[in-house]
Motif scaffolding. Structure first.
Motif, PDB file in Angstrom:
ATOM      1  N   ILE A  61      74.048  18.381  44.747  1.00 50.05           N
ATOM      2  CA  ILE A  61      74.490  19.481  45.597  1.00 50.05           C
ATOM      3  C   ILE A  61      73.739  20.734  45.175  1.00 50.05           C
ATOM      4  O   ILE A  61      73.784  21.126  44.007  1.00 50.05           O
ATOM      5  CB  ILE A  61      76.011  19.706  45.469  1.00 50.05           C
ATOM      6  N   ARG A  63      73.590  24.405  45.073  1.00 47.56           N
ATOM      7  CA  ARG A  63      74.405  25.609  45.227  1.00 47.56           C
ATOM      8  C   ARG A  63      73.586  26.867  44.966  1.00 47.56           C
ATOM      9  O   ARG A  63      73.921  27.949  45.439  1.00 47.56           O
ATOM     10  CB  ARG A  63      75.596  25.577  44.268  1.00 47.56           C
ATOM     11  N   GLU A  72      71.373  28.228  53.652  1.00 46.20           N
ATOM     12  CA  GLU A  72      71.787  26.833  53.824  1.00 46.20           C
ATOM     13  C   GLU A  72      72.732  26.340  52.737  1.00 46.20           C
ATOM     14  O   GLU A  72      73.431  25.356  52.913  1.00 46.20           O
ATOM     15  CB  GLU A  72      70.565  25.931  53.876  1.00 46.20           C
ATOM     16  N   ALA A  73      72.720  26.990  51.584  1.00 43.33           N
ATOM     17  CA  ALA A  73      73.529  26.507  50.461  1.00 43.33           C
ATOM     18  C   ALA A  73      75.018  26.730  50.730  1.00 43.33           C
ATOM     19  O   ALA A  73      75.375  27.718  51.371  1.00 43.33           O
ATOM     20  CB  ALA A  73      73.104  27.230  49.181  1.00 43.33           C
ATOM     21  N   TYR A  75      74.240  22.664  50.015  1.00 46.73           N
ATOM     22  CA  TYR A  75      73.848  21.495  50.805  1.00 46.73           C
ATOM     23  C   TYR A  75      73.548  20.333  49.871  1.00 46.73           C
ATOM     24  O   TYR A  75      73.411  20.513  48.664  1.00 46.73           O
ATOM     25  CB  TYR A  75      72.663  21.799  51.718  1.00 46.73           C
ATOM     26  N   ARG A  91      68.602  14.692  53.535  1.00 40.13           N
ATOM     27  CA  ARG A  91      69.842  15.458  53.434  1.00 40.13           C
ATOM     28  C   ARG A  91      70.996  14.529  53.759  1.00 40.13           C
ATOM     29  O   ARG A  91      70.839  13.601  54.560  1.00 40.13           O
ATOM     30  CB  ARG A  91      69.840  16.612  54.460  1.00 40.13           C
ATOM     31  N   ASP A  93      74.766  14.498  55.349  1.00 36.02           N
ATOM     32  CA  ASP A  93      75.740  15.243  56.125  1.00 36.02           C
ATOM     33  C   ASP A  93      77.131  14.853  55.624  1.00 36.02           C
ATOM     34  O   ASP A  93      77.663  13.812  56.002  1.00 36.02           O
ATOM     35  CB  ASP A  93      75.582  14.909  57.612  1.00 36.02           C
ATOM     36  N   VAL A  96      80.683  19.118  51.324  1.00 39.88           N
ATOM     37  CA  VAL A  96      80.227  19.380  49.956  1.00 39.88           C
ATOM     38  C   VAL A  96      81.400  19.360  48.968  1.00 39.88           C
ATOM     39  O   VAL A  96      81.282  18.847  47.855  1.00 39.88           O
ATOM     40  CB  VAL A  96      79.480  20.736  49.908  1.00 39.88           C
ATOM     41  N   TYR A 114      66.972  16.571  59.778  1.00 40.71           N
ATOM     42  CA  TYR A 114      67.347  17.909  59.381  1.00 40.71           C
ATOM     43  C   TYR A 114      66.067  18.747  59.380  1.00 40.71           C
ATOM     44  O   TYR A 114      65.088  18.382  58.730  1.00 40.71           O
ATOM     45  CB  TYR A 114      68.004  17.928  58.000  1.00 40.71           C
ATOM     46  N   TRP A 116      64.342  22.498  58.716  1.00 35.73           N
ATOM     47  CA  TRP A 116      64.506  23.831  58.150  1.00 35.73           C
ATOM     48  C   TRP A 116      63.346  24.704  58.588  1.00 35.73           C
ATOM     49  O   TRP A 116      62.268  24.212  58.917  1.00 35.73           O
ATOM     50  CB  TRP A 116      64.659  23.785  56.636  1.00 35.73           C
ATOM     51  N   LEU A 130      68.210  12.931  58.040  1.00 37.35           N
ATOM     52  CA  LEU A 130      69.587  13.338  57.780  1.00 37.35           C
ATOM     53  C   LEU A 130      70.443  12.074  57.799  1.00 37.35           C
ATOM     54  O   LEU A 130      70.430  11.338  58.786  1.00 37.35           O
ATOM     55  CB  LEU A 130      70.047  14.321  58.857  1.00 37.35           C
TER      56      LEU A 130
END
Ligand SMILES: [Zn+2]
Length: 136
Positions: A61, A63, A72-73, A75, A91, A93, A96, A114, A116, A130
């Motif tokens: 994860i 952070r 985005e965090a 994620y 990624r 889904d 979290v 996903y 970005w 994703l």
């Protein structure tokens, strides 16, 4: 020469398809696309559509995101072992706050891409697979 350009690979992802390269020499799959087989360095590879199904090998994860990913965090970045015998980073889904050790080993499938927007290092937007967990 690249059999599958990275841009075409990402375009397929955004279209819901996961493409790999099947090696004619060792029969293993290379993903994401590279100029040579990641297993035996042969250049004799053909594009193959993969199942997008596999097992969650591990995840982390994020952070404290890298520059450009602040919005985005948090994620989840995951490593998936695909049915075809290769691994891919993508990624996940998933909530979290509910992501814990019990997720490891769960069946997952690709649900799309996903994308970005990119940062000063990436020359524009990019996409990765994703994944979502599969019940049962
Ligand atoms: Zn090979």
């Amino acid at each position: 020469m690249m059999v599958l350009a990275f841009s075409a690979y990402e375009e397929a992802l955004r279209d819901g398809r996961l493409l790999g390269l099947r090696c004619a020499a060792c029969n293993k799959v290379t993903i994401p696309p590279q100029a040579v087989c990641q297993w035996c360095a042969s250049r004799d590879m053909k594009v193959e559509q993969l199942s997008g199904e596999g097992v969650l090998e591990t995840f982390t994860i994020i952070r404290v995101p890298p520059e450009g990913f602040e919005e985005e965090a948090p994620y989840i970045v995951c490593l998936v072992s695909l049915k075809e015998g290769c691994r891919i980073i993508g990624r996940l889904d998933h909530d979290v706050e509910r992501a814990d050790q019990s997720l490891i080993g769960k069946k997952v499938r690709m649900k799309g891409a996903y994308t970005w927007k990119g940062d000063k290092f990436s020359a524009g937007s990019h996409s990765c697979p994703l994944f979502e967990t599969v019940e049962g």
